[in-house]
Design a protein around this motif. Structure first.
Motif, PDB file in Angstrom:
ATOM      1  N   ARG A  18      10.935   8.388  -2.026  1.00 33.16           N
ATOM      2  CA  ARG A  18      10.372   7.032  -2.052  1.00 33.16           C
ATOM      3  C   ARG A  18       8.879   7.065  -2.339  1.00 33.16           C
ATOM      4  O   ARG A  18       8.362   6.237  -3.080  1.00 33.16           O
ATOM      5  N   LEU A  19       8.176   8.007  -1.717  1.00 35.03           N
ATOM      6  CA  LEU A  19       6.734   8.083  -1.934  1.00 35.03           C
ATOM      7  C   LEU A  19       6.432   8.420  -3.393  1.00 35.03           C
ATOM      8  O   LEU A  19       5.557   7.819  -4.001  1.00 35.03           O
ATOM      9  N   PHE A  70       0.828  -1.208   0.000  1.00 33.53           N
ATOM     10  CA  PHE A  70       0.000   0.000   0.000  1.00 33.53           C
ATOM     11  C   PHE A  70       0.863   1.259   0.000  1.00 33.53           C
ATOM     12  O   PHE A  70       0.363   2.350  -0.195  1.00 33.53           O
ATOM     13  N   GLY A  71       2.163   1.119   0.214  1.00 32.96           N
ATOM     14  CA  GLY A  71       3.046   2.272   0.208  1.00 32.96           C
ATOM     15  C   GLY A  71       3.191   2.953   1.553  1.00 32.96           C
ATOM     16  O   GLY A  71       3.773   4.032   1.646  1.00 32.96           O
ATOM     17  N   LYS A  73       1.064   0.938 -12.931  1.00 32.50           N
ATOM     18  CA  LYS A  73       0.477  -0.399 -12.910  1.00 32.50           C
ATOM     19  C   LYS A  73      -1.049  -0.340 -12.978  1.00 32.50           C
ATOM     20  O   LYS A  73      -1.690  -1.240 -13.515  1.00 32.50           O
ATOM     21  N   ALA A  74      -1.638   0.727 -12.445  1.00 26.01           N
ATOM     22  CA  ALA A  74      -3.094   0.870 -12.444  1.00 26.01           C
ATOM     23  C   ALA A  74      -3.611   1.283 -13.830  1.00 26.01           C
ATOM     24  O   ALA A  74      -4.765   1.035 -14.154  1.00 26.01           O
ATOM     25  N   ALA A  75      -2.760   1.915 -14.627  1.00 21.09           N
ATOM     26  CA  ALA A  75      -3.193   2.413 -15.937  1.00 21.09           C
ATOM     27  C   ALA A  75      -3.341   1.327 -16.969  1.00 21.09           C
ATOM     28  O   ALA A  75      -3.130   0.229 -16.913  1.00 21.09           O
ATOM     29  N   LYS A  84       4.398   6.006  -5.849  1.00 19.74           N
ATOM     30  CA  LYS A  84       3.178   6.487  -6.497  1.00 19.74           C
ATOM     31  C   LYS A  84       3.287   6.379  -8.015  1.00 19.74           C
ATOM     32  O   LYS A  84       2.338   5.956  -8.669  1.00 19.74           O
ATOM     33  N   ALA A  85       4.433   6.731  -8.575  1.00 20.43           N
ATOM     34  CA  ALA A  85       4.614   6.620 -10.026  1.00 20.43           C
ATOM     35  C   ALA A  85       4.486   5.174 -10.485  1.00 20.43           C
ATOM     36  O   ALA A  85       3.818   4.895 -11.484  1.00 20.43           O
TER      37      ALA A  85
END
Length: 160
Positions: free
Chosen positions: A147-148, A48-49, A158-160, A152-153
């Motif tokens: 890192r965040l 989840f980050g 991966k979500a795209a 996020k990138a």
């Protein structure tokens, strides 16, 4: 980190949204003071980050296959973000030395499986070992934000 509201804990919806403020707040801390977070066992918060705003992760590992497997699952994620992943062995027994042999350079303390009378002394010594190791770590707040952004990138790609 938590607690999760009952409707999310026992429902079908994800409770990660309740941790988002912490995930985004940690990287913005401009301090060299320690912030200690405790979370549920497992790799869920890793994916989840949540820990991208951390300077190090100390994973409490017990001498059981599942506990060690969780630690091993966290290793590639931590390595991807150059995030130190350390192990604190709980319920350690000398008979299990071989079990933890591959992780000797990551172990920062051991709390033996012991009787109650000896527990206070053992705990104090184990926590002192942990403190000594953590005090030698470099704390760089800019790495947290980096890192965040990296997480996020990758997550958005991966979500795209």
């Amino acid at each position: 980190v938590g607690p999760t509201p009952d409707d999310r804990l026992y429902g079908k919806e994800c409770g990660h949204v309740f941790m988002s403020p912490i995930r985004y707040y940690l990287p913005m801390l401009h301090t060299e003071r320690w912030v200690v977070m405790d979370s549920t066992a497992g790799t869920d918060l890793m994916s989840f980050g949540m820990y991208q705003g951390a300077d190090a992760i100390v994973c409490v590992v017990e001498p059981r296959a599942n506990s060690i497997r969780v630690f091993e699952q966290m290793q590639p994620i931590a390595a991807e973000f150059n995030l130190p992943l350390l192990m604190f062995v709980n319920k350690h027994d000398d008979a299990q030395v071989d079990l933890f042999a591959p992780y000797q350079d990551q172990i920062v303390g051991r709390l033996p499986f012991t009787n109650v009378d000896a527990a206070a002394s053992d705990t104090s010594r184990a926590l002192d070992d942990l403190y000594q190791t953590l005090s030698r770590l470099t704390i760089d707040p800019t790495l947290r934000r980096q890192r965040l952004r990296q997480w996020k990138a990758g997550h958005d790609a991966k979500a795209a």
